[in-house]
Scaffold this active site. Structure first.
Site, PDB file in Angstrom:
ATOM      1  N   THR A  50      15.214 -32.361 -66.932  1.00  0.00           N
ATOM      2  CA  THR A  50      15.574 -33.707 -66.526  1.00  0.00           C
ATOM      3  C   THR A  50      15.996 -34.310 -67.848  1.00  0.00           C
ATOM      4  O   THR A  50      15.705 -33.744 -68.887  1.00  0.00           O
ATOM      5  CB  THR A  50      14.314 -34.432 -65.986  1.00  0.00           C
ATOM      6  OG1 THR A  50      13.859 -33.759 -64.836  1.00  0.00           O
ATOM      7  CG2 THR A  50      14.568 -35.892 -65.660  1.00  0.00           C
TER       8      THR A  50
ATOM      9  N   ASP B  69      10.770 -31.140 -54.410  1.00  0.00           N
ATOM     10  CA  ASP B  69       9.877 -32.283 -54.657  1.00  0.00           C
ATOM     11  C   ASP B  69       9.257 -32.838 -53.372  1.00  0.00           C
ATOM     12  O   ASP B  69       8.393 -33.709 -53.423  1.00  0.00           O
ATOM     13  CB  ASP B  69      10.624 -33.409 -55.389  1.00  0.00           C
ATOM     14  CG  ASP B  69      10.654 -33.189 -56.899  1.00  0.00           C
ATOM     15  OD1 ASP B  69      10.022 -32.213 -57.366  1.00  0.00           O
ATOM     16  OD2 ASP B  69      11.298 -33.975 -57.608  1.00  0.00           O
TER      17      ASP B  69
ATOM     18  N   THR C 124      18.336 -35.990 -63.052  1.00  0.00           N
ATOM     19  CA  THR C 124      17.818 -34.625 -63.085  1.00  0.00           C
ATOM     20  C   THR C 124      18.493 -33.699 -62.094  1.00  0.00           C
ATOM     21  O   THR C 124      19.111 -34.152 -61.125  1.00  0.00           O
ATOM     22  CB  THR C 124      16.301 -34.656 -62.764  1.00  0.00           C
ATOM     23  OG1 THR C 124      15.746 -33.354 -62.914  1.00  0.00           O
ATOM     24  CG2 THR C 124      16.020 -35.116 -61.345  1.00  0.00           C
TER      25      THR C 124
ATOM     26  N   ARG D 103      18.708 -41.190 -55.968  1.00  0.00           N
ATOM     27  CA  ARG D 103      17.944 -39.981 -55.702  1.00  0.00           C
ATOM     28  C   ARG D 103      18.670 -39.133 -54.648  1.00  0.00           C
ATOM     29  O   ARG D 103      19.266 -39.681 -53.709  1.00  0.00           O
ATOM     30  CB  ARG D 103      16.577 -40.399 -55.175  1.00  0.00           C
ATOM     31  CG  ARG D 103      15.613 -39.263 -54.897  1.00  0.00           C
ATOM     32  CD  ARG D 103      15.187 -38.574 -56.143  1.00  0.00           C
ATOM     33  NE  ARG D 103      13.961 -37.822 -55.953  1.00  0.00           N
ATOM     34  CZ  ARG D 103      13.529 -36.924 -56.825  1.00  0.00           C
ATOM     35  NH1 ARG D 103      14.218 -36.665 -57.935  1.00  0.00           N
ATOM     36  NH2 ARG D 103      12.392 -36.282 -56.631  1.00  0.00           N
TER      37      ARG D 103
ATOM     38  N   GLY E 144      10.213 -34.214 -67.618  1.00  0.00           N
ATOM     39  CA  GLY E 144       8.927 -33.507 -67.654  1.00  0.00           C
ATOM     40  C   GLY E 144       8.179 -33.458 -66.342  1.00  0.00           C
ATOM     41  O   GLY E 144       6.963 -33.271 -66.327  1.00  0.00           O
TER      42      GLY E 144
ATOM     43  N   SER F 289       9.729 -38.816 -56.394  1.00  0.00           N
ATOM     44  CA  SER F 289      10.005 -38.438 -57.783  1.00  0.00           C
ATOM     45  C   SER F 289       8.907 -38.951 -58.707  1.00  0.00           C
ATOM     46  O   SER F 289       8.131 -39.830 -58.333  1.00  0.00           O
ATOM     47  CB  SER F 289      11.339 -39.059 -58.202  1.00  0.00           C
ATOM     48  OG  SER F 289      11.565 -38.875 -59.575  1.00  0.00           O
ATOM     49  N   SER F 290       8.878 -38.405 -59.917  1.00  0.00           N
ATOM     50  CA  SER F 290       7.984 -38.929 -60.955  1.00  0.00           C
ATOM     51  C   SER F 290       8.759 -39.619 -62.073  1.00  0.00           C
ATOM     52  O   SER F 290       8.167 -40.066 -63.068  1.00  0.00           O
ATOM     53  CB  SER F 290       7.171 -37.788 -61.572  1.00  0.00           C
ATOM     54  OG  SER F 290       6.405 -37.168 -60.586  1.00  0.00           O
TER      55      SER F 290
HETATM   56  O1  DON Z   1      12.000 -36.199 -59.785  1.00  0.00           O
HETATM   57  C1  DON Z   1      11.095 -35.596 -60.325  1.00  0.00           C
HETATM   58  O2  DON Z   1      10.011 -36.077 -60.554  1.00  0.00           O
HETATM   59  C2  DON Z   1      11.317 -34.168 -60.799  1.00  0.00           C
HETATM   60  N1  DON Z   1      12.283 -33.511 -59.972  1.00  0.00           N
HETATM   61  C3  DON Z   1      11.738 -34.175 -62.223  1.00  0.00           C
HETATM   62  C4  DON Z   1      11.852 -32.783 -62.766  1.00  0.00           C
HETATM   63  C5  DON Z   1      11.692 -32.706 -64.230  1.00  0.00           C
HETATM   64  O3  DON Z   1      11.490 -33.675 -64.898  1.00  0.00           O
HETATM   65  C6  DON Z   1      11.775 -31.360 -64.817  1.00  0.00           C
HETATM   66  N2  DON Z   1      11.536 -31.370 -66.216  1.00  0.00           N
HETATM   67  N3  DON Z   1      11.715 -31.600 -67.253  1.00  0.00           N
END
Ligand code: DON
Length: 562
Positions: free
Chosen positions: A371, A413, A389, A95, A463, A442-443
């Site tokens: 991502t 984030d 991502t 990350r 997503g 993060s997700s």
């Molecule tokens: O780490 C994360 O959760 C976000 N920065 C991910 C961003 C993302 O998935 C954008 N879309 N498709």
């Protein structure tokens, strides 16, 4: 017969439009699934050469930095979940980190108010990239083929070019249209003559090829020290960025113990903090285990209601408790993933009406579109689930022309304003406030499910906050309903994230009656064209067959097996 032939094209168009067509690919010896078929083939060639799943994942990830620059990257970060053929699982955290000069009020004005867009759309949104360090660490610990062999295919694609596809063309059109004043992105999609690339044209990226060649020769140091680092720092100085030589030199990827859970005898391994994905996935699967799905039909009102209430509660816990584990030593992770906690949570759900998300409490914003996830299974039974991502599509939309790659905007984030949690979804809780060298929450939910201690399902998705829920529903579809992986990927997905208190749903997949019934229970509904872009593989241990499927929402994606 004639009328049948006449209606056939319309039928096919209809099926495509509701995302019901997604092929499965079968293989005996190895499989790579990613959002770009050319990159999946790069990974497959590495497997065919005798590389293992880690080798193939590293090569595919470097290749996606060339073929899918909206999300594939060397300027961003992500996570790997790895399981070897004996069922031993581990993870690599690469990350991005906040730079040393970051502060917890860096996005506020003098009155302490959040300056709109500053944490996502400016140079201050760029976190210290982690991808090269993460791929390097994964390879050093678990790879087999020489590092150079894994970077070379991406260099070849960047040097010789590859076919400019429709998605790239749409981005090129957008960034080069009148009034768009982003010089870097405007130049990005032009051929040697300076004209905007057209679909089917060959796209070469010599600057990126050169940067990758340095990484091929010098490994991790090729990015974080020397020529490339120097150019990154120089660019930062010229553009009021805050990343320094020291930030790059200090960056390390970290191997962490996976989050481990179970569902009706299957074992689930997913990403621990600084991603919230694993904790949230396991918390929701535990909640599902409490219900009797013989009584609750797939896609029914009760089904959507129950999943929504599980999501609401889990996202509240996520916002309240989770952040970088190196800065939050007291996160109640074991409690959140325990069966006992799920039982309590389940008993609090009223099956006749919606709960209310309290706007003085927790939730998160819905993210943009980019991502990317890739899944790999090799002939020995080793599996890799990798999500990485740039945060937004094309990240910060900034980069050095000399280096040829795009920087992330991952700092968005972090929780931008301490103590301020709003019903629109802005969160202000302490665990995820900005601090020097902290990793933003993060997700991303790269996941491997094991059956009899062998990889059974390898899955993940892009997503933003929706990742947790689309991965959850896909895992649930396979484990509870025994759906084949392509069907599990294409089936209805919903998304609820506590705040805003809304169910997003894939618009063609929920019936009008169900929508009405849910509204009568107190839910608010909002249609979405699509949720998630899942890339998955399952392993049939009896027939010794791998099945791969890529989400039809990513038309350039694909499963490459052999
Ligand atoms: O780490 C994360 O959760 C976000 N920065 C991910 C961003 C993302 O998935 C954008 N879309 N498709």
């Amino acid at each position: 017969m004639n009328s049948y032939i006449r209606t056939l094209p319309y039928l096919l168009l209809f099926l495509f439009s509701i995302n019901l067509i997604s092929a499965q690919t079968y293989a005996k010896n190895g499989m790579v699934v990613s959002s770009n078929m050319e990159s999946s083939k790069v990974g497959r060639a590495i497997l065919q050469k005798g590389g293992n799943a880690i080798d193939a994942a590293v090569a595919t990830a470097f290749s996606l930095a060339v073929t899918l620059p909206s999300a594939g990257n060397i300027g961003g970060g992500g996570f790997i979940v790895y399981m070897d053929s004996k069922g031993k699982a581990t993870t690599i955290d690469f990350r991005e980190k906040a730079p040393l000069a970051a502060t917890n009020d860096m996005y506020l004005d003098k009155e302490g108010e959040l300056i709109k867009g500053i944490n996502h759309n400016t140079v201050k949104a760029i976190g210290v990239p982690g991808t090269v360090a993460g791929l390097y660490l994964a390879h050093r610990k678990y790879g087999k083929l020489p590092w150079k062999d894994l970077v070379q295919p991406a260099i070849d694609q960047a040097t010789n070019g590859f076919t400019f596809n429709w998605s790239l063309f749409k981005a090129a059109e957008y960034f080069t249209k009148e009034g768009n004043d982003n010089r870097f992105m405007d130049n990005y999609f032009r051929n040697e003559n300076g004209t905007v690339l057209q679909p089917t044209e060959n796209w070469k990226q010599p600057q990126l090829a050169n940067t990758l060649s340095i990484i091929r020769e010098k490994g991790k140091d090729g990015f974080y020290k020397g020529e490339v680092a120097k150019k990154i720092v120089q660019w930062m100085k010229e553009n009021e960025g805050i990343i320094t030589k020291k930030d790059l030199k200090k960056y390390e990827a970290i191997e962490r113990k996976p989050m481990e859970g179970s569902y009706k005898g299957y074992k689930i391994y997913s990403m621990p903090p600084p991603s919230s994905g694993g904790v949230a996935l396991i918390e929701m699967m535990n909640l599902m285990e409490q219900a009797d799905f013989k009584e609750i039909e797939f896609n029914s009102t009760a089904y959507v209601h129950l999943l929504t209430e599980a999501m609401r509660r889990t996202f509240a816990d996520r916002a309240e408790h989770l952040g970088d584990p190196d800065f939050n030593l007291d996160m109640p992770l074991e409690k959140l993933i325990s069966k006992e906690f799920a039982k309590q949570r389940f008993n609090g759900i009223d099956m006749t009406k919606a709960s209310v998300s309290d706007s003085t409490k927790f939730g998160q914003l819905y993210d943009g579109e980019s991502t990317t996830h890739l899944s790999v299974l090799d002939k020995h039974g080793n599996a890799v689930s990798l999500t990485y991502t740039l945060e937004y599509s094309y990240g910060s939309k900034m980069g050095s022309e000399e280096l040829g790659f795009i920087f992330n905007n991952e700092m968005g984030d972090f929780n931008p304003q301490a103590g301020i949690t709003k019903s629109n979804g802005q969160i202000g809780t302490a665990p995820n406030l900005v601090a020097p060298e902290k990793r933003m929450l993060s997700s991303m939910t790269p996941t491997i499910v094991a059956k009899n201690d062998k990889p059974y399902l390898v899955i993940g998705s892009p997503g933003g906050r929706t990742i947790i829920n689309t991965v959850f529903q896909t895992v649930f579809n396979v484990l509870e309903y025994n759906m084949p992986v392509n069907k599990a990927i294409e089936a209805l997905k919903i998304h609820h994230q506590w705040l805003p208190d809304v169910i997003r749903y894939e618009k063609h997949l929920l019936s009008p009656d169900t929508k009405k019934a849910l509204e009568n229970m107190g839910h608010t509904l909002e249609p979405r064209e699509n949720l998630g872009a899942l890339m998955g593989i399952t392993w049939d241990d009896e027939k010794k067959v791998m099945t791969g499927a890529s989400d039809s929402s990513r038309p350039d994606g694909g499963a490459a097996g052999y």
